[in-house]
Design a protein around this motif. Structure first.
Motif, PDB file in Angstrom:
ATOM      1  N   ARG A  85       0.828  -1.209   0.000  1.00  0.00           N
ATOM      2  CA  ARG A  85       0.000   0.000   0.000  1.00  0.00           C
ATOM      3  C   ARG A  85       0.860   1.256   0.000  1.00  0.00           C
ATOM      4  O   ARG A  85       0.578   2.215  -0.722  1.00  0.00           O
ATOM      5  N   GLU A  86       1.917   1.213   0.801  1.00  0.00           N
ATOM      6  CA  GLU A  86       2.799   2.376   0.890  1.00  0.00           C
ATOM      7  C   GLU A  86       3.875   2.360  -0.186  1.00  0.00           C
ATOM      8  O   GLU A  86       4.547   3.362  -0.412  1.00  0.00           O
ATOM      9  N   GLY A  87       4.058   1.204  -0.840  1.00  0.00           N
ATOM     10  CA  GLY A  87       5.074   1.100  -1.890  1.00  0.00           C
ATOM     11  C   GLY A  87       6.484   1.109  -1.357  1.00  0.00           C
ATOM     12  O   GLY A  87       7.372   1.753  -1.937  1.00  0.00           O
ATOM     13  N   THR A  88       6.724   0.362  -0.268  1.00  0.00           N
ATOM     14  CA  THR A  88       8.059   0.351   0.334  1.00  0.00           C
ATOM     15  C   THR A  88       8.621  -1.064   0.411  1.00  0.00           C
ATOM     16  O   THR A  88       7.887  -2.036   0.614  1.00  0.00           O
ATOM     17  N   SER A  89       9.947  -1.170   0.242  1.00  0.00           N
ATOM     18  CA  SER A  89      10.661  -2.436   0.311  1.00  0.00           C
ATOM     19  C   SER A  89      11.721  -2.368   1.402  1.00  0.00           C
ATOM     20  O   SER A  89      12.201  -1.277   1.737  1.00  0.00           O
ATOM     21  N   PRO A  90      12.130  -3.512   1.950  1.00  0.00           N
ATOM     22  CA  PRO A  90      13.233  -3.502   2.905  1.00  0.00           C
ATOM     23  C   PRO A  90      14.549  -3.198   2.194  1.00  0.00           C
ATOM     24  O   PRO A  90      14.696  -3.463   0.990  1.00  0.00           O
ATOM     25  N   TYR A 126       0.926  -5.040  -5.935  1.00  0.00           N
ATOM     26  CA  TYR A 126       2.247  -4.644  -6.413  1.00  0.00           C
ATOM     27  C   TYR A 126       2.417  -3.131  -6.298  1.00  0.00           C
ATOM     28  O   TYR A 126       1.473  -2.387  -6.076  1.00  0.00           O
ATOM     29  N   PHE A 127       3.652  -2.706  -6.494  1.00  0.00           N
ATOM     30  CA  PHE A 127       3.962  -1.291  -6.706  1.00  0.00           C
ATOM     31  C   PHE A 127       5.188  -1.230  -7.618  1.00  0.00           C
ATOM     32  O   PHE A 127       5.890  -2.226  -7.806  1.00  0.00           O
ATOM     33  N   ILE A 128       5.409  -0.076  -8.199  1.00  0.00           N
ATOM     34  CA  ILE A 128       6.555   0.117  -9.088  1.00  0.00           C
ATOM     35  C   ILE A 128       7.591   0.969  -8.359  1.00  0.00           C
ATOM     36  O   ILE A 128       7.275   2.034  -7.833  1.00  0.00           O
ATOM     37  N   SER A 129       8.823   0.470  -8.318  1.00  0.00           N
ATOM     38  CA  SER A 129       9.913   1.194  -7.671  1.00  0.00           C
ATOM     39  C   SER A 129      11.117   1.201  -8.594  1.00  0.00           C
ATOM     40  O   SER A 129      11.619   0.130  -8.972  1.00  0.00           O
ATOM     41  N   LYS A 130      11.544   2.388  -8.987  1.00  0.00           N
ATOM     42  CA  LYS A 130      12.687   2.548  -9.883  1.00  0.00           C
ATOM     43  C   LYS A 130      12.516   1.713 -11.148  1.00  0.00           C
ATOM     44  O   LYS A 130      13.437   1.066 -11.639  1.00  0.00           O
ATOM     45  N   GLY A 131      11.296   1.707 -11.667  1.00  0.00           N
ATOM     46  CA  GLY A 131      10.990   0.993 -12.890  1.00  0.00           C
ATOM     47  C   GLY A 131      10.782  -0.499 -12.732  1.00  0.00           C
ATOM     48  O   GLY A 131      10.507  -1.201 -13.713  1.00  0.00           O
ATOM     49  N   GLU A 132      10.889  -1.019 -11.511  1.00  0.00           N
ATOM     50  CA  GLU A 132      10.745  -2.454 -11.266  1.00  0.00           C
ATOM     51  C   GLU A 132       9.407  -2.727 -10.598  1.00  0.00           C
ATOM     52  O   GLU A 132       8.978  -2.012  -9.689  1.00  0.00           O
ATOM     53  N   ARG A 133       8.748  -3.786 -11.060  1.00  0.00           N
ATOM     54  CA  ARG A 133       7.470  -4.198 -10.467  1.00  0.00           C
ATOM     55  C   ARG A 133       7.758  -5.071  -9.250  1.00  0.00           C
ATOM     56  O   ARG A 133       8.327  -6.154  -9.357  1.00  0.00           O
ATOM     57  N   ILE A 134       7.360  -4.603  -8.091  1.00  0.00           N
ATOM     58  CA  ILE A 134       7.525  -5.341  -6.840  1.00  0.00           C
ATOM     59  C   ILE A 134       6.161  -5.916  -6.469  1.00  0.00           C
ATOM     60  O   ILE A 134       5.233  -5.169  -6.156  1.00  0.00           O
ATOM     61  N   HIS A 135       6.021  -7.241  -6.529  1.00  0.00           N
ATOM     62  CA  HIS A 135       4.711  -7.846  -6.257  1.00  0.00           C
ATOM     63  C   HIS A 135       4.812  -8.874  -5.133  1.00  0.00           C
ATOM     64  O   HIS A 135       5.892  -9.174  -4.613  1.00  0.00           O
ATOM     65  N   HIS A 136       3.647  -9.431  -4.779  1.00  0.00           N
ATOM     66  CA  HIS A 136       3.527 -10.208  -3.552  1.00  0.00           C
ATOM     67  C   HIS A 136       3.916 -11.673  -3.673  1.00  0.00           C
ATOM     68  O   HIS A 136       3.955 -12.379  -2.663  1.00  0.00           O
ATOM     69  N   ILE A 137       4.224 -12.159  -4.873  1.00  0.00           N
ATOM     70  CA  ILE A 137       4.586 -13.572  -5.016  1.00  0.00           C
ATOM     71  C   ILE A 137       6.105 -13.675  -4.852  1.00  0.00           C
ATOM     72  O   ILE A 137       6.870 -13.371  -5.767  1.00  0.00           O
ATOM     73  N   ILE A 138       6.503 -14.091  -3.660  1.00  0.00           N
ATOM     74  CA  ILE A 138       7.902 -14.019  -3.249  1.00  0.00           C
ATOM     75  C   ILE A 138       8.629 -15.333  -3.519  1.00  0.00           C
ATOM     76  O   ILE A 138       8.128 -16.422  -3.209  1.00  0.00           O
TER      77      ILE A 138
END
Length: 322
Positions: free
Chosen positions: A123-128, A240-252
């Motif tokens: 929701r916030e679009g943040t990664s560790p 998902y969210f987009i960070s620096k052009g990369e799709r970050i999604h929930h399937i880890i």
């Protein structure tokens, strides 16, 4: 109209079979972090059935959600590394099922993915950060989850966190379909997020169930004619969210703690929704080659895969459209 004739007509109408009153009835509600929907054919007002479905799925959410503080799953995440926890037979059976898929898929299905997966905020679009992620990924290993006699579970690694997001919705669909069958419903379509089950047919013809286009939320990639089957689609567009052009999604990916990146959509067709749910996640993580090999080994199971280039691949039992 003569009163006698009117009375006769009213009497005749009262003697008509109840099927004359049957109709399609629909209901939608929010549960388990997504949208639930049911369409069914019934001779009676389906409102009590809709209420029963809502109640059952709410019960499962309270049991299995990692975000409900007093859920069984949340309590296990907090306490199982300190001492063995006694859990319900239902929760224990789901942990056993998850272990079976961990073994079947060579670790691709791993409920301890949450050890790293819960560090993402979609929701916030943040990664560790990389260091934090690498440390958390060390704790992804389902062999750290010990299933003990008398419905007990403990974690051998204090960094272990579990999430049944790859299997719980499928289980909820199966429970819902069982509820409808016990109520005498023979034709229905029950969906929960990317998981669904079509019960019977659509009044003499198959249901037309669509696979969403992974890059156009308003388009259908293909439509499948289905009856009496479970279907689950895992896609990189669901959370998902987009960070620096990369799709970050929930399937880890359990190996990296990062989003699995080769595929964009995996759809499984099989007999039970719990299996379809687990397998769609597993194939997404495994990738095209290993995923197809897995599904081609399993009886009564089919897969449709869409990769990053938009190419579509089918299991051996499916004939691609012309």
């Amino acid at each position: 109209m003569p009163r006698a004739l009117l009375s006769a007509l009213l009497l005749f109408s009262s003697l008509l079979p109840h099927s004359a009153l049957a109709q399609w009835q629909q209901h939608q509600w929010d549960v388990m972090g997504t949208r639930a929907s049911v369409t069914l054919w019934s001779e009676q007002d389906a409102a009590p059935l809709f209420a029963a479905l809502e109640k059952e799925m709410s019960r499962l959410n309270i049991l299995l959600s990692p975000w409900v503080e007093d859920s069984e799953l949340a309590k296990v995440n907090r306490l199982a590394a300190s001492e063995a926890q006694t859990i319900s037979a239902e929760f224990y059976a789901l942990l056993e099922k998850s272990r079976d898929y961990y073994q079947l898929t060579g670790g691709a299905f791993d409920i301890s993915f949450a050890s790293a997966g819960h560090l993402y905020d979609y929701r916030e679009g943040t990664s560790p950060d990389e260091e934090t992620l690498q440390e958390a990924t060390r704790h992804i290993d389902a062999s750290n989850i010990q299933l003990l006699p008398a419905n007990q579970v403990r974690f051998t690694d204090p960094g272990t966190t579990i999430d049944l997001g790859g299997i719980a919705k499928g289980y909820a669909i199966d429970q819902g379909i069982d509820l409808l069958k016990r109520a005498g419903i023979e034709q229905a379509w029950l969906s929960l997020g990317g998981d669904s089950y079509v019960l019977g047919d659509h009044r003499g013809r198959p249901w037309g169930v669509g696979i969403r286009h992974p890059r156009d939320k308003d388009a259908i990639a293909m439509r499948l004619p289905l009856s009496d089957i479970a279907m689950s689609t895992s896609g990189d567009y669901q959370r998902y969210f987009i960070s620096k052009g990369e799709r970050i999604h929930h399937i880890i990916s359990p190996e990296t703690g990062k989003s699995a990146g080769e595929l964009v959509s995996v759809t499984i067709l099989t007999e039970k929704s719990i299996d379809a749910d687990a397998l769609s996640t597993s194939v997404f993580v495994l990738g095209r080659e290993k995923g197809l090999a897995l599904i081609n080994r399993l009886a009564n199971t089919s897969v449709i895969i869409i990769d990053q280039q938009g190419e579509v691949y089918y299991s051996d039992d499916l004939v691609p459209p012309e």
